[in-house]
Design a protein around this motif. Structure first.
Motif, PDB file in Angstrom:
ATOM      1  N   TRP A   1      10.954  18.059  21.812  1.00  0.00           N
ATOM      2  CA  TRP A   1      11.400  18.813  22.986  1.00  0.00           C
ATOM      3  C   TRP A   1      12.086  20.097  22.525  1.00  0.00           C
ATOM      4  N   THR A   2      11.903  21.165  23.290  1.00  0.00           N
ATOM      5  CA  THR A   2      12.678  22.374  23.034  1.00  0.00           C
ATOM      6  C   THR A   2      13.832  22.425  24.027  1.00  0.00           C
TER       7      THR A   2
ATOM      8  N   ASP B   1      12.472  22.701  27.440  1.00  0.00           N
ATOM      9  CA  ASP B   1      11.919  21.436  27.949  1.00  0.00           C
ATOM     10  C   ASP B   1      13.039  20.546  28.476  1.00  0.00           C
TER      11      ASP B   1
ATOM     12  N   LYS C   1      16.350  19.258  35.232  1.00  0.00           N
ATOM     13  CA  LYS C   1      16.207  19.786  36.585  1.00  0.00           C
ATOM     14  C   LYS C   1      15.249  18.915  37.394  1.00  0.00           C
ATOM     15  N   ARG C   2      14.109  18.583  36.797  1.00  0.00           N
ATOM     16  CA  ARG C   2      13.108  17.795  37.513  1.00  0.00           C
ATOM     17  C   ARG C   2      13.658  16.430  37.910  1.00  0.00           C
TER      18      ARG C   2
ATOM     19  N   SER D   1      15.602  30.366  30.135  1.00  0.00           N
ATOM     20  CA  SER D   1      14.272  30.902  29.849  1.00  0.00           C
ATOM     21  C   SER D   1      14.339  32.379  29.487  1.00  0.00           C
TER      22      SER D   1
ATOM     23  N   TYR E   1       2.938  18.547  30.191  1.00  0.00           N
ATOM     24  CA  TYR E   1       3.682  18.468  28.921  1.00  0.00           C
ATOM     25  C   TYR E   1       4.989  17.691  29.052  1.00  0.00           C
ATOM     26  N   LEU E   2       5.655  17.783  30.204  1.00  0.00           N
ATOM     27  CA  LEU E   2       6.916  17.040  30.341  1.00  0.00           C
ATOM     28  C   LEU E   2       6.664  15.539  30.414  1.00  0.00           C
TER      29      LEU E   2
ATOM     30  N   ASN F   1      14.262  21.910  31.808  1.00  0.00           N
ATOM     31  CA  ASN F   1      13.266  21.704  32.864  1.00  0.00           C
ATOM     32  C   ASN F   1      13.210  20.240  33.289  1.00  0.00           C
TER      33      ASN F   1
ATOM     34  N   LEU G   1       5.850  14.384  26.881  1.00  0.00           N
ATOM     35  CA  LEU G   1       7.063  14.271  26.058  1.00  0.00           C
ATOM     36  C   LEU G   1       7.866  13.040  26.456  1.00  0.00           C
TER      37      LEU G   1
END
Lengths: 301, 418
Positions: free
Chosen positions: A189-190, A193, A199-200, A272, A8-9, A196, A12
């Motif tokens: 995006w939320t 998201d 961070k990624r 989260s 999903y990332l 995350n 997006l």
């Protein structure tokens, strides 16, 4: 399951890059609306990917309320230098000095609504035909109705009941002289998201998002930072707290939360588990049920 | 939450007024714990103000001022929730005014459609209409929720009768994957949590069905299609000769070394490199956004398509389209419109209305050549230059078009190439 699918990332990210490239292809003079907050930083990061190895072909436009966190301005200036892009600043203070707008009066006065005039003036004087924003549909109920390509009439106004239908990946950015568009590449995006992904990708963000010690005052259920613009009210006392900010806006209205999250891992974990929306600490949205909708119709971000 | 390889599933919801669509979405969000305290508080206050007992779940999907005042949905709204298995995007489309326009919009990017039927009323005209649109838009998965089972004593017979009614009319439609679920959105039966009132139903709840739908094979992996959005020519020393063709892969897989053709010119070359952002990759696939360089220095610009030499789309100037009219102004016979197709833009004319669909009876009317808001018709389109086309059934991205009125700049129609 076949290996040829995106998580999903990645999906997006790919969608956002597609939209940023469409903006570049369809408009003459697009800019990124840059507030120094995580969402506009994310959009800038995605723009870097979209046009690599070219430079980002958009200027960054900052609507400066004059009531800033110094950290945000420092961050903005560093980023502009690193990317080698042009910075356009629209100043609310200038708008006030020119008599274009008047300061709000009263207890909860802010410069939030005044930004609309400054933003629309900056769009007009710089002949911007598309302003790219970091707005997300999960933020607020009026924003849930936004298109990727959102039309603004020649008064800069949004007409939510009469929007162009947007189908498949076909984005219609056609407009007449004097009109402009807002583009929202991270619509889908939320907040989770965004964290995350930050961070990624290990994207650098202002220190204000990390837990830090700060002098604050408890007001409207959140910790408002002490600054030269803050007027203490009766019964309020200044305390030192370990806090961080979930969103960054005008320093006079952006409330922090008590937190120990001082790394991206800890922030993502904390977000989260959050039980309140991020705009729940923004007094600009608390004014009425339709505060955001009303501002957006007039031309707000 | 750890970053993971979860997929994104987009679905649209359709139901007529009072089918409980907003309640269903509210229930999904609420039971999957996607509602925040301040949202709950705001909705509880509004529920109390309106004199409801407890929390009115439908209020979670309220949007604009007019919508709250009139208790209706005016425009497509997007909702988000995440479970440990997937991220979901709901395109929440209104049931009544401008139903076709809004549902078509929501359906255009959906992996799945959730259609609601009121158990007390069974299949009605709107059910047929919604199913027709889902089939027309080629939504890969259809989930029919028979709602308000609590009001028919959770009767298996009622449920089976409705399935029968549905299958009778839907045999005329092209649908690959249809499932039925008996639910009560109001009370939560079989939405997120399994119902204790319907032992006779052994399949999954709505949420577990949405979590398990196999969607990775919904994208066409055979026909490689890549429409160029823009050309990247960096003005710096390190990349002086770089000419990258930027776009999002519509379908298929591209690898370094692939023998490709650039359309419409037909020039042939080989893929020299593929970049996903700063990262160089050996292969890329739909729906990735990438930039591709070619071995040969040929003229490529926005609107061109890079395809495999042995698998090419049709190039046509005249073609048939199922067209949905989306605008208040009806079609102007023989007027010129701008057509958008992939990253291409030409002028186009609707030459002929072949027949109009009655989307309640599925009958074709070849006498009526007018097209008004919400009408669906098969038409013949002629463009100023050839387009690189696939049929919509084969390829949603290269088989879809929109028409734009040159006087208003509004998007007036959406079309699926036959």
């Amino acid at each position: 399951m076949s290996k040829y699918y995106l998580n999903y990332l990645d999906e997006l990210e790919s969608e956002a890059i597609y939209i940023l490239r469409e903006v570049w292809a369809q408009f003459e003079n697009p800019v990124i609306l840059f507030s120094g907050g995580k969402d506009s930083i994310l959009v800038t990061h995605l723009a870097k990917k979209a046009f690599y190895p070219s430079k980002i072909p958009f200027a960054l436009m900052h609507v400066d309320t004059g009531h800033n966190f110094p950290e945000t301005i420092q961050f903005r200036n560093d980023l502009v230098e690193k990317l080698g892009v042009k910075l356009i600043v629209g100043s609310v203070q200038d708008s006030i000095d020119q008599g274009r707008v008047a300061e709000e009066k009263g207890k909860n006065a802010t410069r939030n609504a005044l930004q609309i005039t400054t933003l629309l003036d900056a769009i007009e004087t710089n002949k911007v035909d598309c302003a790219i924003g970091g707005g997300r549909r999960d933020e607020e109920k009026a924003r849930a109705k936004e298109r990727f390509f959102s039309h603004r009439d020649d008064f800069g106004q949004w007409d939510p009941k009469n929007q162009r239908p947007e189908l498949w990946n076909l984005l219609n950015g056609k407009h007449f002289e004097g009109e402009h568009f807002r583009a929202f590449p991270i619509s889908n995006w939320t907040e989770m998201d965004v964290w995350n992904y930050i961070k990624r990708e290990n994207i650098s963000i202002p220190s204000l998002y990390y837990a830090h010690e700060r002098e604050v005052v408890f007001r409207s259920n959140s910790w408002i930072p002490v600054s030269e613009y803050l007027k203490l009210e009766e019964g309020e006392k200044v305390e030192k707290k370990k806090i961080r900010f979930r969103t960054l806006g005008d320093i006079t209205i952006t409330g922090g939360i008590e937190s120990d999250a001082d790394t991206l891992e800890k922030i993502a974990l904390e977000v989260s588990a959050m039980r309140k929306t991020e705009r729940g600490d923004r007094s600009d949205d608390k004014r009425s049920e339709t505060a955001m909708e009303d501002r957006k119709k007039q031309g707000y971000f | 939450m750890e970053i993971n390889n979860n997929q994104l599933l987009r679905f649209t919801t359709a139901g007529s007024v009072d089918d409980g669509k907003s309640t269903l979405i509210g229930r999904l969000l609420f039971d999957s714990k996607s509602i925040f305290e301040d949202q709950l508080e705001s909705v509880s206050n509004t529920s109390a103000k309106k004199g409801h007992d407890g929390v009115d779940l439908a209020l979670f999907t309220d949007g604009l001022k007019d919508e709250r005042e009139q208790g209706i949905t005016i425009d497509v709204a997007y909702r988000y929730f995440t479970t440990p298995k997937r991220k979901f995007i709901i395109a929440d489309t209104p049931g009544h005014i401008q139903y076709t326009r809004n549902m078509v919009t929501g359906a255009s990017t959906a992996n799945a459609a959730v259609i609601l039927i009121d158990a007390r009323h069974g299949v009605i005209e709107q059910t047929k209409r919604h199913s027709f649109i889902a089939s027309l838009l080629n939504i890969p998965h259809l989930i029919v929720c028979i709602n308000k089972m609590d009001l028919v004593d959770y009767s298996e017979e009622v449920y089976n009768n409705i399935i029968g009614q549905f299958e009778e009319f839907s045999s005329k439609l092209l649908m690959k994957d249809v499932r039925f679920i008996p639910i009560s959105a109001l009370l939560g039966d079989n939405v997120v949590n399994r119902s204790k009132n319907m032992d006779w139903y052994q399949e999954g709840t709505l949420l577990s069905t949405l979590e398990k739908l196999h969607i990775s094979s919904d994208i066409n992996k055979i026909d490689a299609r890549f429409a160029v959005q823009t050309v990247l020519r960096p003005q710096n020393e390190d990349f002086r000769d770089y000419r990258g063709y930027a776009g999002r892969i519509a379908s298929g897989i591209y690898r370094v070394g692939d023998e490709v053709a650039v359309l419409p010119s037909g020039f042939q070359s080989k893929i020299k490199s593929i970049n996903a952002g700063e990262k160089e990759v050996k292969e890329a696939y739909a729906p990735m956004s990438v930039s591709i360089t070619l071995e040969d220095d040929i003229d490529v610009s926005r609107g061109n398509m890079i395809v495999k030499q042995n698998n090419q789309p049709e190039q046509e100037q005249e073609f048939d389209v199922m067209l949905c009219w989306l605008n208040n102004d009806p079609i102007k016979p023989r007027a010129k419109y701008t057509i958008m197709h992939t990253s291409n833009e030409e002028r186009a004319m609707v030459k002929e209305v072949v027949y109009k669909m009655n989307i309640n009876t599925f009958e074709r009317d070849s006498e009526d050549a007018t097209l008004e808001m919400n009408d669906i018709a098969r038409v013949k389109i002629r463009t100023t230059r050839r387009l690189m086309l696939d049929s919509y059934r084969d390829n949603r991205n290269t088989g879809s078009i929109i028409l734009i009125d040159e006087n208003t700049n509004e998007t007036v129609a959406a079309g699926m190439i036959i």
